[in-house]
Design an enzyme around this catalytic site. Structure first.
Site, short mmCIF file in Angstrom:
data_model
loop_
_atom_site.label_atom_id
_atom_site.label_comp_id
_atom_site.label_asym_id
_atom_site.label_seq_id
_atom_site.Cartn_x
_atom_site.Cartn_y
_atom_site.Cartn_z
N ASP A 1 -3.79 2.86 -11.43
CA ASP A 1 -3.57 2.98 -10.07
C ASP A 1 -2.18 3.74 -9.80
OD1 ASP A 1 -3.47 2.10 -7.26
OD2 ASP A 1 -1.71 0.59 -7.90
N ASP B 1 -0.01 3.94 -6.34
CA ASP B 1 0.85 3.55 -5.48
C ASP B 1 1.28 1.92 -5.95
OD1 ASP B 1 1.45 5.34 -3.32
OD2 ASP B 1 -0.96 4.96 -3.55
MG LIG Z 1 -1.32 -0.06 -5.97
#
Ligand SMILES: [Mg+2]
Length: 225
Positions: A10, A12
Site C-alpha cells: 500500500d 498512503d
Molecule cells: Mg493506506
C-alpha cells in the site's frame, strides 16, 4: 510449495506518510463546503477511494451527494493534493530500507493503492519506480479497496497466487481488500487503529523488516490452514 512470491505495498500511510497531506486537503475541503470535519469522519475516510470517500464525506456533513457535487469535490481535492505532493512526500519509518532489502533479496514487488493514477505518479517520484514490477491504482480496476480488485490485478500482473503474496497495509479498508483477494496481510497501523482479525499480523513499524519475516507469515498462514 509454501513460499513468499511477492510483496504488495500500500502507498498512503504504509510507505509514505502522505495521510497527513490528505488530512490537510479533506479538512480544507470541508471548510470550503462550510463545515468542519470531526475526527470520526476523518478516520472513516482513511484508506477510502476517491468517489467513495467523497460520498462518505458529503453524507457525514449532511450534504446532498449529487453526482455533480461529488465530481466537483473530487476535482478540488485532486488539485489540492497535487499541490501538497509537489514537495517530496515524507516516508514512513523503515519503509525506504524495507523496499531496498526486499529488492536486494530479489522478491517481486507491486504498489497497490486506492489513490488514482495521476496522483500516484507524484508518490512514485518519491518512492522510485524501479522498485516495483507493477503499480495498480484504484481508477484502473472496477472497484477500489475494500474490494479485492486492486490486489487481484497486482497478483495477476506479477504472475503470482495471492496466497503466496504478503500485502502490507495501514488501514482497515486496505486490510479488508487484501484479505478479500486472498493475500497474507501484515498490518502496520499509521493514523488509526486497525481491528485484529484471524490471519492478520501486526507490526509497529517497518523498521528492521526482513524477507524472512514475510516468508514466515506465508508459511504460518498455510500451516494453520
Ligand atoms: Mg493506506
Amino acid at each position: 510449495m509454501t513460499r513468499l512470491d511477492a510483496v504488495l505495498w500500500d502507498m498512503d500511510g504504509t510507505l509514505l506518510d502522505s495521510e497527513k497531506l490528505w488530512d490537510i486537503a479533506v479538512r480544507e475541503l470541508a471548510g470550503e463546503l462550510g463545515h468542519e470535519m470531526d475526527d470520526a469522519m476523518r478516520h472513516a475516510l482513511i484508506g477510502a477511494s476517491g468517489p467513495n470517500a467523497m460520498r462518505i464525506m458529503f453524507t457525514g456533513l449532511g450534504l446532498d451527494p449529487t453526482p455533480a457535487a461529488i465530481t466537483e469535490a473530487g476535482e478540488w481535492i485532486e488539485r489540492r493534493v497535487i499541490e501538497l505532493f509537489q514537495d517530496p512526500v515524507p516516508w514512513r519509518p523503515g519503509a525506504a530500507d524495507a523496499l531496498a532489502t526486499m529488492k536486494a533479496a530479489g522478491i517481486p514487488m507491486a504498489l497497490v493503492t486506492n489513490t488514482k493514477r495521476s496522483l500516484t505518479e507524484y508518490g512514485l517520484d518519491t518512492l522510485d519506480r524501479g522498485y516495483f514490477h507493477a503499480t495498480v491504482c484504484a481508477d484502473e480496476v472496477p472497484e477500489g479497496k475494500p474490494a479485492p480488485d486492486v490486489y487481484l490485478r497486482a497478483a495477476e500482473l506479477l504472475g503470482v497466487a495471492p496466497e503466496h503474496a504478503v500485502a502490507i497495509e495501514d488501514s482497515p479498508t486496505g486490510a479488508l481488500a487484501a484479505e478479500a483477494a486472498g493475500c497474507t496481510v501484515l498490518v502496520v497501523p499509521c493514523e488509526i487503529a486497525v481491528p485484529t482479525a484471524p490471519g492478520r499480523t501486526f507490526r509497529d513499524s517497518l523498521v528492521g523488516l526482513t524477507p524472512a519475516d514475510l516468508h514466515a507469515l506465508v508459511v504460518d498462514r498455510h500451516r494453520v490452514g
